[in-house]
Design a protein around this motif. Structure first.
Motif, PDB file in Angstrom:
ATOM      1  N   THR A 107      -2.376 -34.321 -39.201  1.00  0.00           N
ATOM      2  CA  THR A 107      -1.618 -33.558 -38.215  1.00  0.00           C
ATOM      3  C   THR A 107      -2.024 -32.092 -38.254  1.00  0.00           C
ATOM      4  OG1 THR A 107       0.283 -35.040 -38.468  1.00  0.00           O
ATOM      5  CG2 THR A 107       0.681 -32.913 -37.408  1.00  0.00           C
ATOM      6  N   LEU A 108      -2.376 -31.560 -37.095  1.00  0.00           N
ATOM      7  CA  LEU A 108      -2.674 -30.136 -36.943  1.00  0.00           C
ATOM      8  C   LEU A 108      -1.462 -29.448 -36.335  1.00  0.00           C
ATOM      9  CD1 LEU A 108      -4.576 -27.605 -36.669  1.00  0.00           C
ATOM     10  CD2 LEU A 108      -5.223 -28.529 -34.421  1.00  0.00           C
ATOM     11  N   SER A 109      -1.043 -28.331 -36.928  1.00  0.00           N
ATOM     12  CA  SER A 109       0.053 -27.553 -36.361  1.00  0.00           C
ATOM     13  C   SER A 109      -0.225 -26.069 -36.560  1.00  0.00           C
ATOM     14  CB  SER A 109       1.395 -27.940 -36.994  1.00  0.00           C
ATOM     15  OG  SER A 109       1.389 -27.674 -38.384  1.00  0.00           O
ATOM     16  N   PHE A 110       0.250 -25.257 -35.621  1.00  0.00           N
ATOM     17  CA  PHE A 110       0.061 -23.808 -35.724  1.00  0.00           C
ATOM     18  C   PHE A 110       0.935 -23.105 -34.692  1.00  0.00           C
ATOM     19  CE2 PHE A 110      -3.143 -25.499 -32.854  1.00  0.00           C
ATOM     20  CZ  PHE A 110      -3.139 -24.633 -31.767  1.00  0.00           C
ATOM     21  N   ASP A 111       1.072 -21.790 -34.872  1.00  0.00           N
ATOM     22  CA  ASP A 111       1.750 -20.935 -33.904  1.00  0.00           C
ATOM     23  C   ASP A 111       0.702 -20.037 -33.258  1.00  0.00           C
ATOM     24  OD1 ASP A 111       4.404 -21.834 -34.581  1.00  0.00           O
ATOM     25  OD2 ASP A 111       4.215 -20.669 -36.424  1.00  0.00           O
ATOM     26  N   TYR A 112       0.827 -19.812 -31.956  1.00  0.00           N
ATOM     27  CA  TYR A 112      -0.163 -18.982 -31.264  1.00  0.00           C
ATOM     28  C   TYR A 112       0.516 -18.028 -30.286  1.00  0.00           C
ATOM     29  CZ  TYR A 112       0.309 -22.052 -27.171  1.00  0.00           C
ATOM     30  OH  TYR A 112       0.795 -22.744 -26.096  1.00  0.00           O
ATOM     31  N   PHE A 113      -0.176 -16.924 -30.026  1.00  0.00           N
ATOM     32  CA  PHE A 113       0.333 -15.854 -29.172  1.00  0.00           C
ATOM     33  C   PHE A 113      -0.805 -15.369 -28.282  1.00  0.00           C
ATOM     34  CE2 PHE A 113       0.446 -11.300 -28.421  1.00  0.00           C
ATOM     35  CZ  PHE A 113       1.714 -11.092 -27.905  1.00  0.00           C
ATOM     36  N   ARG A 114      -0.514 -15.041 -27.032  1.00  0.00           N
ATOM     37  CA  ARG A 114      -1.546 -14.503 -26.150  1.00  0.00           C
ATOM     38  C   ARG A 114      -0.984 -13.353 -25.316  1.00  0.00           C
ATOM     39  NH1 ARG A 114       0.074 -19.431 -24.164  1.00  0.00           N
ATOM     40  NH2 ARG A 114       0.891 -19.448 -22.046  1.00  0.00           N
ATOM     41  N   LEU A 115      -1.813 -12.365 -25.128  1.00  0.00           N
ATOM     42  CA  LEU A 115      -1.470 -11.215 -24.294  1.00  0.00           C
ATOM     43  C   LEU A 115      -2.742 -10.758 -23.599  1.00  0.00           C
ATOM     44  CD1 LEU A 115       0.285  -8.796 -23.333  1.00  0.00           C
ATOM     45  CD2 LEU A 115      -0.405  -7.621 -25.427  1.00  0.00           C
ATOM     46  N   ASP A 116      -2.781 -10.895 -22.274  1.00  0.00           N
ATOM     47  CA  ASP A 116      -3.955 -10.496 -21.510  1.00  0.00           C
ATOM     48  C   ASP A 116      -3.589  -9.279 -20.674  1.00  0.00           C
ATOM     49  OD1 ASP A 116      -6.190 -12.196 -19.153  1.00  0.00           O
ATOM     50  OD2 ASP A 116      -6.326 -10.289 -20.190  1.00  0.00           O
ATOM     51  N   ALA A 117      -4.168  -8.147 -21.008  1.00  0.00           N
ATOM     52  CA  ALA A 117      -3.857  -6.906 -20.296  1.00  0.00           C
ATOM     53  C   ALA A 117      -4.816  -6.644 -19.140  1.00  0.00           C
ATOM     54  CB  ALA A 117      -3.891  -5.732 -21.268  1.00  0.00           C
TER      55      ALA A 117
END
Length: 263
Positions: A107-117
């Motif tokens: 099982t692969l798990s992670f938290d991710y965040f994105r911000l495109d300016a």
């Protein structure tokens, strides 16, 4: 009888006789072991950047992006996350090889965040081309602005696509709206968990890749709490109850042998 029962009890209650049935396959998935805030050194991870890139992966802490100081969500686990930031077009990837010890569930798990300016933050991301080269445009001649998380073959190069990609866990899409302002209420880390068993279900070495490409304006992509959890099949790893029965049987045989030797 007492002389036999004490060693047997010690064996049955000792954790040493019970092998691990599940385990974490990644090193430093929380990115807490690094070269310090703003550095590009992460224990256990390999960093790759395309020649001429104006950005990189950085150890990020607090609520600002590591290079441009853009407002971002704080790391969801511990003090640090791994985050991209740039002063110009760039392609960068974090990679880690991991060994699958045998057949089992993964099982692969992670938290991710994105911000495109990009463009003031009011435009959706363009459809990404099938390339991690920041110089490559998509079929409509639009910029290459994307992030993705992949499982690769052991021999894959850092920016390979196609056959070496065994599984794509995440790719930013045109529906990912951009924003130039980020607050925890509307722009926070998202959690993803997915079953890899069908793609890496047999023993061997594989790679995890986290890649980000930007061709115009800062595109901040953060990851934290990366985990690949392995649980062996019951046929390849005995259940604790089976081990206890085996140890108990061996203990009984030892007791019987000791009694015979005393006669």
């Amino acid at each position: 009888m007492r002389a036999c029962s004490l060693p047997l009890i010690a064996l049955l209650t000792s954790g040493a006789v019970l092998p691990a049935h599940a385990g974490e396959l990644l090193i430093n998935g929380g990115f807490e072991s690094n070269g310090g805030a703003g550095s590009s050194l992460f224990t256990g991870w390999t960093l790759a950047t395309e020649a001429g890139s104006g950005g990189n992966w950085y150890a990020q802490t607090g609520a600002s992006s590591p290079l441009n100081g853009l407002p971002v969500a704080a790391p969801p686990g511990g003090s640090f996350a791994a985050m991209t930031d740039d002063a110009g077009p760039s392609s960068q990837a974090l990679l880690q090889s991991f060994l699958l010890p045998g057949p089992g569930s993964v099982t692969l798990s992670f938290d991710y965040f994105r911000l495109d300016a990009t463009n003031g933050g009011d435009q959706p991301l363009p459809p990404p081309p099938d390339s991690l080269d920041y110089n490559t445009l998509n079929a409509s001649g639009q910029i290459n602005q994307q992030a993705r998380v992949d499982i690769l073959t052991a021999g894959a190069a850092a920016f390979d696509l196609g056959a070496p990609v065994l599984f794509n866990a995440l790719t930013t899409t045109p529906n990912d709206l951009t924003t130039s302002s980020c607050f925890p209420s509307d722009c926070s880390y998202q959690h993803l968990s997915t079953d890899l068993t069908a793609f890496v279900g047999s023993a061997g070495t594989y790679q995890l890749r986290i890649a980000e490409v930007d061709d115009i304006g800062p595109f901040v992509f953060g990851v934290d709490n990366m985990s690949i959890d392995f649980e062996a099949n019951s046929s390849s790893a005995p259940e604790p109850s089976s081990i206890l029965l085996l140890v108990g049987g061996l203990g009984a045989l030892a007791c019987a042998a000791r009694k015979r030797s005393r006669r």
